[in-house]
Design an enzyme around this catalytic site. Structure first.
Site, PDB file in Angstrom:
ATOM      1  N   VAL A  33      43.001  79.451 -23.444  1.00 13.44           N
ATOM      2  CA  VAL A  33      44.108  79.916 -24.276  1.00 13.44           C
ATOM      3  C   VAL A  33      43.622  81.134 -25.062  1.00 13.44           C
ATOM      4  O   VAL A  33      42.599  81.086 -25.742  1.00 13.44           O
ATOM      5  CB  VAL A  33      44.590  78.825 -25.244  1.00 13.44           C
ATOM      6  CG1 VAL A  33      45.780  79.339 -26.058  1.00 13.44           C
ATOM      7  CG2 VAL A  33      44.982  77.569 -24.472  1.00 13.44           C
ATOM      8  N   ASP A 140      50.918  62.416 -25.720  1.00 11.88           N
ATOM      9  CA  ASP A 140      49.731  62.884 -26.449  1.00 11.88           C
ATOM     10  C   ASP A 140      50.106  63.335 -27.861  1.00 11.88           C
ATOM     11  O   ASP A 140      49.746  64.429 -28.297  1.00 11.88           O
ATOM     12  CB  ASP A 140      49.060  64.019 -25.680  1.00 11.88           C
ATOM     13  CG  ASP A 140      47.593  64.201 -26.055  1.00 11.88           C
ATOM     14  OD1 ASP A 140      47.039  63.299 -26.730  1.00 11.88           O
ATOM     15  OD2 ASP A 140      47.001  65.228 -25.679  1.00 11.88           O
TER      16      ASP A 140
END
Length: 297
Positions: A33, A140
């Site tokens: 990222v 999650d």
């Protein structure tokens, strides 16, 4: 004649090459990222799948699903996808960038006030209600996946989401600190398992510590399966709803919607029995093949 005002940028038409990389923000198991800038100067979080993801069909499909969900889901408390390509050498996903980081980052500086914690949890509850109404299970829910923009809190990361189209994701997901007891036992994820993860986070934000801890995976597992949350100093209505979210039995577990109704002052909100008074709560069935069920995140 006055000139026409400049049209806003159509991010959906952008490719990965249109973004200028500035720095690496993080390395995950499946992607890198970057902080990047769009042609109009807007900062974005640019997620690029690792090479092994692009060459493995199952991993490719998982990334493609994350791109699709990020670009199509539309809710004020979900991280917004700006542009992306699901597959191939140019695969990427450009997401909103949050200067303030995540809720996990914020908690490292100290606990939230109760007012801010309830505001945060109410916003995340609304995001979960939106997802569950559409047959999507996040899988999650935890502070590192909650992103902050002032007093706006957004749930992100759909990399392991379970959907109607993909009812059996690649792997069991989630941090052991936030996983529902039934997931440790090999049962499938449901909206109730998201509710439990939300309950763990609610306890953490409102009480200042996690309800179940341990030095080893075995200790954490035992706590989720057998122990009740410790006492709190919360007002009775908050203590009760948080404990109901942490019910061992998913059939009687409270929901994010019930939490939201309680916080908004609706005494008729649906709530489960106190898990401390239900004998099956402290004696769930024996786990089978526990430690092969997931990988710790």
């Amino acid at each position: 004649m006055a000139p026409n005002p400049q049209k806003p940028m159509d991010y959906r038409r952008l490719t990965r090459q249109h973004y200028k990389l500035e720095m690496l923000l993080g390395l995950g198991r499946s992607s890198q990222v970057y902080l990047a800038r769009a042609p109009d100067g807007t900062k974005v979080a640019l997620k690029v799948p690792r090479r092994e993801v692009r060459t493995d069909r199952a991993l490719t499909e998982r990334f493609a699903q994350e791109v699709a969900l990020s670009l199509t889901l539309n809710h004020a408390n979900l991280v917004r996808g700006l542009s992306g390509r699901p597959e191939g050498e140019g695969a990427f996903l450009a997401l909103e960038y949050f200067e303030e980081g995540t809720l996990e980052d914020r908690l490292k500086k100290g606990p939230l006030s109760r007012e801010v914690a309830l505001d945060c949890l109410s916003q995340v509850a609304q995001a979960l209600i939106y997802l569950h109404d559409r047959g999507i299970i996040h899988q999650d829910v935890k502070p590192s996946n909650i992103f902050i923009d002032g007093m706006l809190f957004k749930l992100g990361d759909f990399g392991v989401a379970k959907t109607r189209e993909n009812p059996k994701p690649l792997e069991r997901a989630g941090s052991p600190f936030y996983m529902a007891p039934e997931l440790f036992l090999g049962e499938p994820a449901t909206p109730a398992s998201d509710a439990y993860s939300f309950g763990v986070m609610a306890f953490e934000l409102l009480v200042g510590k996690r309800p179940f801890v341990g030095e080893t995976l075995e200790e954490i597992t035992h706590a989720h399966l057998h122990k009740l949350p410790p006492p709190t100093n919360l007002p009775p209505h908050l203590d009760r709803i948080v404990r109901n979210l942490l019910a061992k039995d998913p059939a009687i577990r409270a929901t994010p919607k019930a939490f939201l109704q309680i916080v908004q002052g609706n005494p008729q909100a649906e709530a489960s029995p106190d898990p401390g008074k239900s004998s099956p709560e402290s004696k769930p069935p024996k786990s089978k093949g526990l430690f092969g069920l997931f990988r710790k995140k």
